[in-house]
Design an enzyme around this catalytic site. Sequence first.
Site, PDB file in Angstrom:
ATOM      1  N   GLY A  50      13.220  89.375  69.414  1.00 37.03           N
ATOM      2  CA  GLY A  50      14.342  90.279  69.706  1.00 37.03           C
ATOM      3  C   GLY A  50      15.656  89.638  69.300  1.00 37.03           C
ATOM      4  O   GLY A  50      16.699  89.898  69.910  1.00 37.03           O
ATOM      5  N   TYR A  52      11.430 101.073  82.841  1.00 37.06           N
ATOM      6  CA  TYR A  52      11.993  99.755  82.486  1.00 37.06           C
ATOM      7  C   TYR A  52      11.830  98.788  83.661  1.00 37.06           C
ATOM      8  O   TYR A  52      11.361  97.660  83.508  1.00 37.06           O
ATOM      9  CB  TYR A  52      13.465  99.958  82.148  1.00 37.06           C
TER      10      TYR A  52
END
Length: 329
Positions: A19, A153
């Site tokens: 990421g 999430y």
Amino acid sequence: MICFRSVKGHKMKKILVTGATGQIGSELTMALRDQFGADNVVAAGHSRQPLPNLQQSGPYCQLDVRDSSALRQLVEDYQIDTIFHLASLLSAVAEEKPQQAWDINMNGLLNVLETARLHDCAVFFPSSIGAFGAGTPAIDTPQDTIQRPSTLYGITKVAGELLCDYYHQRFGVDTRGLRYPGLISNIALPGGGTTDYAVDIFYQAVKNGHYDCFLGADTQLDMMYMPDAIDAAIQLMKTDGHKLHHRNAFNITAMSFTPRQLAAEIQKHLPGFTLAYRIDPVRQTIADSWPRHMDDSAARAEWGWQPRFNLSKMVGDMLDKIALKLSKG
Ligand code: AKB
């Protein structure tokens, strides 16, 4: 729980950042390259274009963290000993694509932990205030408390914290993590979070002198400026593991404010700045389920967490940096 090997003090020599093109990764990678040598920090990105300095200053590669064999190959090729695993979908976008968020956030993490187990790597995992829910005490949220998030999430963050604990206790993998609040930065934009307003507001304030905020005026959330978030991750990973009672994951915060309070601070520098509210019901519901202010005393006691930026210092620095960035085009 059986632990088959004890955790050694990991020396960070060869580091992988997944990421790496995201909001945290773009800055963490550069900070790690400064400290550990550019050739020793491999940046792996997926869907976003890397910023030129990230791609040019050290090794860069494309990686989908769901591809376990590509991940293992990378770790073998570069003899990685430490993985900062940042690849993940954020809260608002995860509500739009819950199945994909589960796949990326959970299967990506499982692949990282399995690779770490097989190749003896330490792992940093960013959890979030999103790991808490409406049943959690919202003020001075304790380190150890109720975690029943209502967002996909948040579910992946709690499961991720537990999975990291499991890999540490069961296999001795040196897993460590932080519960980040909303992160404010001026290099890469955040991608689909609930706290993104606290970044957007600066660009709009400098460009147009006005911002339409998608959270209500009095929605109070924990926040942090990116330099503190980067220092915290590196400091935690450098700490002697024997000092850590908690590992996954430490509450950390630097400031806690509402959109109204942030606007008032910006108005001290830009008196003509105006703020209006166009509430997004999805992000408002998410924000309302999160803590207002976490207790981060465990992080302070166990590894010396101490933020450098408060609200006024952060706002002054953000406005300077964004004005400079926008003036360059
Ligand atoms: C989000 O808003 O999704 C993130 C977070 C607080 O984890 N910034």
